[in-house]
Design an enzyme around this catalytic site. Structure first.
Site, PDB file in Angstrom:
ATOM      1  N   SER A 151       0.840  -1.197   0.000  1.00  0.00           N
ATOM      2  CA  SER A 151       0.000   0.000   0.000  1.00  0.00           C
ATOM      3  C   SER A 151       0.881   1.255   0.000  1.00  0.00           C
ATOM      4  O   SER A 151       1.742   1.377  -0.868  1.00  0.00           O
ATOM      5  CB  SER A 151      -0.941  -0.046   1.215  1.00  0.00           C
ATOM      6  N   ARG A 221     -12.115   7.174   9.023  1.00  0.00           N
ATOM      7  CA  ARG A 221     -11.642   5.789   8.987  1.00  0.00           C
ATOM      8  C   ARG A 221     -12.721   4.844   8.456  1.00  0.00           C
ATOM      9  O   ARG A 221     -12.418   3.915   7.714  1.00  0.00           O
ATOM     10  CB  ARG A 221     -11.201   5.356  10.390  1.00  0.00           C
ATOM     11  N   ASP A 322      -8.570  -6.077  -5.177  1.00  0.00           N
ATOM     12  CA  ASP A 322      -8.145  -4.753  -4.684  1.00  0.00           C
ATOM     13  C   ASP A 322      -8.622  -3.694  -5.671  1.00  0.00           C
ATOM     14  O   ASP A 322      -8.064  -3.535  -6.746  1.00  0.00           O
ATOM     15  CB  ASP A 322      -6.617  -4.723  -4.554  1.00  0.00           C
ATOM     16  N   HIS A 355      -8.048  -4.840  -0.815  1.00  0.00           N
ATOM     17  CA  HIS A 355      -6.740  -4.206  -0.636  1.00  0.00           C
ATOM     18  C   HIS A 355      -6.011  -4.735   0.605  1.00  0.00           C
ATOM     19  O   HIS A 355      -4.800  -4.984   0.578  1.00  0.00           O
ATOM     20  CB  HIS A 355      -6.933  -2.695  -0.538  1.00  0.00           C
ATOM     21  N   ASP A 356      -6.714  -4.854   1.716  1.00  0.00           N
ATOM     22  CA  ASP A 356      -6.067  -5.274   2.967  1.00  0.00           C
ATOM     23  C   ASP A 356      -5.613  -6.738   2.947  1.00  0.00           C
ATOM     24  O   ASP A 356      -5.062  -7.221   3.942  1.00  0.00           O
ATOM     25  CB  ASP A 356      -6.991  -5.039   4.170  1.00  0.00           C
TER      26      ASP A 356
HETATM   27  C1  LIG Z   1      -0.259  -1.871   6.904  1.00  0.00           C
HETATM   28  C2  LIG Z   1       0.187  -1.260   8.100  1.00  0.00           C
HETATM   29  O1  LIG Z   1       1.174  -0.727   8.008  1.00  0.00           O
HETATM   30  S1  LIG Z   1      -0.585  -1.400   9.584  1.00  0.00           S
HETATM   31  C3  LIG Z   1      -2.186  -0.835   9.526  1.00  0.00           C
HETATM   32  C4  LIG Z   1      -3.057  -1.952   9.331  1.00  0.00           C
HETATM   33  N1  LIG Z   1      -3.969  -2.124  10.394  1.00  0.00           N
HETATM   34  C5  LIG Z   1      -5.181  -1.763  10.230  1.00  0.00           C
HETATM   35  O2  LIG Z   1      -5.547  -1.276   9.190  1.00  0.00           O
HETATM   36  C6  LIG Z   1      -6.070  -2.030  11.408  1.00  0.00           C
HETATM   37  C7  LIG Z   1      -7.524  -2.032  11.009  1.00  0.00           C
HETATM   38  N2  LIG Z   1      -7.697  -2.924   9.916  1.00  0.00           N
HETATM   39  C8  LIG Z   1      -8.166  -4.170  10.065  1.00  0.00           C
HETATM   40  O3  LIG Z   1      -8.598  -4.620  11.078  1.00  0.00           O
HETATM   41  C9  LIG Z   1      -8.063  -4.954   8.808  1.00  0.00           C
HETATM   42  O4  LIG Z   1      -9.311  -5.387   8.418  1.00  0.00           O
HETATM   43  C10 LIG Z   1      -7.082  -6.092   8.936  1.00  0.00           C
HETATM   44  C11 LIG Z   1      -6.839  -6.604   7.536  1.00  0.00           C
HETATM   45  C12 LIG Z   1      -5.756  -5.550   9.456  1.00  0.00           C
HETATM   46  C13 LIG Z   1      -7.543  -7.203   9.884  1.00  0.00           C
HETATM   47  O5  LIG Z   1      -8.567  -7.954   9.281  1.00  0.00           O
HETATM   48  P1  LIG Z   1      -9.284  -9.126  10.083  1.00  0.00           P
HETATM   49  O6  LIG Z   1      -8.314  -9.895  10.889  1.00  0.00           O
HETATM   50  O7  LIG Z   1     -10.107  -9.843   9.069  1.00  0.00           O
HETATM   51  O8  LIG Z   1     -10.178  -8.346  11.115  1.00  0.00           O
HETATM   52  P2  LIG Z   1     -11.606  -7.690  10.869  1.00  0.00           P
HETATM   53  O9  LIG Z   1     -11.566  -6.754   9.730  1.00  0.00           O
HETATM   54  O10 LIG Z   1     -12.639  -8.772  10.808  1.00  0.00           O
HETATM   55  O11 LIG Z   1     -11.805  -6.869  12.212  1.00  0.00           O
HETATM   56  C14 LIG Z   1     -11.880  -7.527  13.442  1.00  0.00           C
HETATM   57  C15 LIG Z   1     -12.449  -6.578  14.450  1.00  0.00           C
HETATM   58  O12 LIG Z   1     -13.789  -6.221  14.081  1.00  0.00           O
HETATM   59  C16 LIG Z   1     -14.659  -6.543  15.141  1.00  0.00           C
HETATM   60  N3  LIG Z   1     -15.946  -6.912  14.580  1.00  0.00           N
HETATM   61  C17 LIG Z   1     -16.203  -7.922  13.719  1.00  0.00           C
HETATM   62  N4  LIG Z   1     -17.540  -7.940  13.440  1.00  0.00           N
HETATM   63  C18 LIG Z   1     -18.110  -6.932  14.123  1.00  0.00           C
HETATM   64  C19 LIG Z   1     -19.429  -6.443  14.233  1.00  0.00           C
HETATM   65  N5  LIG Z   1     -20.467  -6.990  13.591  1.00  0.00           N
HETATM   66  N6  LIG Z   1     -19.656  -5.379  15.046  1.00  0.00           N
HETATM   67  C20 LIG Z   1     -18.614  -4.799  15.715  1.00  0.00           C
HETATM   68  N7  LIG Z   1     -17.354  -5.213  15.642  1.00  0.00           N
HETATM   69  C21 LIG Z   1     -17.096  -6.278  14.840  1.00  0.00           C
HETATM   70  C22 LIG Z   1     -13.984  -7.690  15.847  1.00  0.00           C
HETATM   71  O13 LIG Z   1     -14.483  -7.827  17.170  1.00  0.00           O
HETATM   72  C23 LIG Z   1     -12.545  -7.252  15.817  1.00  0.00           C
HETATM   73  O14 LIG Z   1     -12.359  -6.258  16.806  1.00  0.00           O
HETATM   74  P3  LIG Z   1     -10.877  -5.955  17.392  1.00  0.00           P
HETATM   75  O15 LIG Z   1      -9.989  -5.646  16.218  1.00  0.00           O
HETATM   76  O16 LIG Z   1     -11.067  -4.774  18.285  1.00  0.00           O
HETATM   77  O17 LIG Z   1     -10.455  -7.204  18.108  1.00  0.00           O
HETATM   78  N1  LIG Z   2      -5.362  -0.755   6.215  1.00  0.00           N
HETATM   79  C1  LIG Z   2      -4.040  -0.285   5.994  1.00  0.00           C
HETATM   80  C2  LIG Z   2      -3.742  -0.086   4.561  1.00  0.00           C
HETATM   81  C3  LIG Z   2      -4.333   1.182   4.018  1.00  0.00           C
HETATM   82  O1  LIG Z   2      -3.684   1.555   2.860  1.00  0.00           O
HETATM   83  C4  LIG Z   2      -3.759   0.936   6.808  1.00  0.00           C
HETATM   84  O2  LIG Z   2      -4.657   1.404   7.490  1.00  0.00           O
HETATM   85  O3  LIG Z   2      -2.649   1.428   6.819  1.00  0.00           O
END
Ligand SMILES: CC(=O)SCCNC(=O)CCNC(=O)[C@H](O)C(C)(C)COP(=O)(O)OP(=O)(O)OC[C@H]1O[C@@H](n2cnc3c(N)ncnc32)[C@H](O)[C@@H]1OP(=O)(O)O
Ligand SMILES: N[C@@H](CCO)C(=O)O
Length: 377
Positions: A151, A221, A322, A355-356
């Site tokens: 990304s 966000r 993506d 994308h993620d």
């Molecule tokens: C690239 C970098 O440099 S780092 C930055 C990257 N990090 C991020 O972007 C963080 C936020 N992004 C995400 O969570 C992204 O979707 C990912 C790809 C990193 C993780 O994906 P997944 O593991 O599939 O997690 P998902 O998207 O399902 O999110 C899970 C969270 O949603 C919550 N959730 C799932 N369904 C629901 C719902 N119906 N209502 C409320 N919360 C919900 C879970 O409880 C969990 O919460 P938590 O993270 O506080 O434990």
């Molecule tokens: N989900 C990742 C990738 C976004 O480009 C982030 O928040 O950094």
């Protein structure tokens, strides 16, 4: 924090610079928060620079200090993983403009003794890369074995050989692009306007009140997070299913505006949890840096020109779902590399996660990165 070099060592350095930014400002000092894993070998030839995405940070394989969650790329970085502290000296730095210890709007402007806020200079992806180069100078690393990122991390990775043709032997660019499109800029602008419309933003001067524009940043966000997913992934995960709630045990529609659908509840959760770990002004500055990114524009309008001086090998990876940085954007880079005569391997991987996908379990991605890196060792 462990002293075992196989694990992350959190460090911070204040470099005098000055760093001349693309906007013309001289930044000094340049604060950089970073982590290293592994040991630099005797001829300093095993260094890998990992570049993080928009809201990422230096905690690539160590627990996040605010959320306590594992680092954002533990699937790729660690013992036995493609990027392995047993073989590589791994460096990951918080980008310029961010909020995890590197110079940014929340850090102190030495001229005033107060947080920079919106007086922090506008930065570019190339400025981030130049700051990383200062860090490598400090660490005694003349040439990178590889630079790797997804990304916005991929934007830095593809910028590295263009900016420092002799300082990098290989670049891995995942789920990324060489420029921001009108659609990319449009989504970012929605997010920025959400932040700025929050009365708590106060022109960016909210630090002393200790009351940041959380509502605006959360909405930003939420909108952005949709772009990191795919329709197929959302349908599989949530469909039109309703959120279970204590006041609606029968699961019927509530005919109101609370989070009735699971996807609404999920997005609200993503928005609310984000504001705990990220600074609103940093969000403005980094999205702006991404919007300004146009590698061809930096090289006379011809993307191939960006790569003519480098001898680096390239590995491009895209994901078929993506739609933020679709495969066509990676192909454009591949075509430019071909035109410049640079060695490149390219693969589009299949994933339902949009994308993620690069942050999730992706054995094929790991296999590709592992093979590419080992071919240069
Ligand atoms: C690239 C970098 O440099 S780092 C930055 C990257 N990090 C991020 O972007 C963080 C936020 N992004 C995400 O969570 C992204 O979707 C990912 C790809 C990193 C993780 O994906 P997944 O593991 O599939 O997690 P998902 O998207 O399902 O999110 C899970 C969270 O949603 C919550 N959730 C799932 N369904 C629901 C719902 N119906 N209502 C409320 N919360 C919900 C879970 O409880 C969990 O919460 P938590 O993270 O506080 O434990
Ligand atoms: N989900 C990742 C990738 C976004 O480009 C982030 O928040 O950094």
């Amino acid at each position: 924090m462990s002293d075992d070099p196989r694990f992350g060592l959190a460090r911070h350095v204040s470099l005098p610079g000055p760093l001349r930014l693309d906007g013309g400002v001289l930044l000094s000092p340049v604060e950089i928060a970073y982590e290293t894993y592994g040991t630099l070998n005797a001829d300093a030839s095993n260094a890998i620079l990992l570049c993080h995405a928009l809201t990422g940070d230096q905690h690539v394989a160590s627990a996040h200090p605010v959320t306590g969650k594992p680092g954002w790329w533990v699937r790729m970085v660690g013992p036995g993983k493609p990027i392995d502290p047993a073989r590589h000296f791994i460096v990951c730095a918080n980008v310029l403009g961010s909020c995890m210890g590197s110079s940014g709007p929340a850090t102190i402007n030495p001229a005033t003794g107060a947080p920079w806020g919106m007086s922090f200079p506008v930065i570019t992806i190339r400025d981030m890369v130049r700051a990383q180069a200062l860090l490598l100078d400090h660490l005694g690393i003349a040439t990178l074995h590889a630079v790797v990122g997804g990304s916005m991390g991929g934007m830095q990775a593809v910028s590295w050989p263009a900016t420092f043709p002799d300082r990098v032997r290989a670049a891995v660019v995942i789920a990324s692009t060489a420029r921001h499109t009108a659609q990319n800029i449009a989504f970012h602008e929605v997010g920025r306007q959400a932040v700025m419309a929050d009365p708590k933003w106060r022109g960016g001067a909210y630090y002393e009140a200790g009351d940041p524009p959380a509502a605006g940043l959360a909405v930003a966000r939420m909108a952005a997070h949709i772009t990191y997913l795919s329709e197929a992934g959302l349908t599989e995960k949530f469909g039109r299913r309703l959120q279970a709630r204590p006041d609606r045990p029968d699961g019927a529609i509530s005919f109101g505006f609370d989070a009735d659908f699971q996807i609404e509840s999920y997005l609200r959760h993503q928005g609310i949890s984000f504001v705990d770990r990220f600074d609103a002004n940093s969000y403005l500055y980094i999205t702006r840096a991404m919007d300004y990114f146009d590698l061809a524009g930096e090289h006379g309008g011809q993307l191939a020109n960006a790569f003519r001086a480098t001898k680096a090998r390239f590995c491009l990876v895209s994901f078929d779902t993506d739609w933020l940085y679709p495969t066509a954007e990676s192909r454009a880079i591949v075509h430019a590399l071909n035109a410049a005569g640079a060695p490149v391997s390219f693969v589009e991987l299949s994933s339902p996660y949009g994308h993620d996908a690069f942050l999730l379990e992706a054995p094929e991605m790991n296999r590709v990165v592992n093979g590419f890196l080992r071919a240069g060792e």
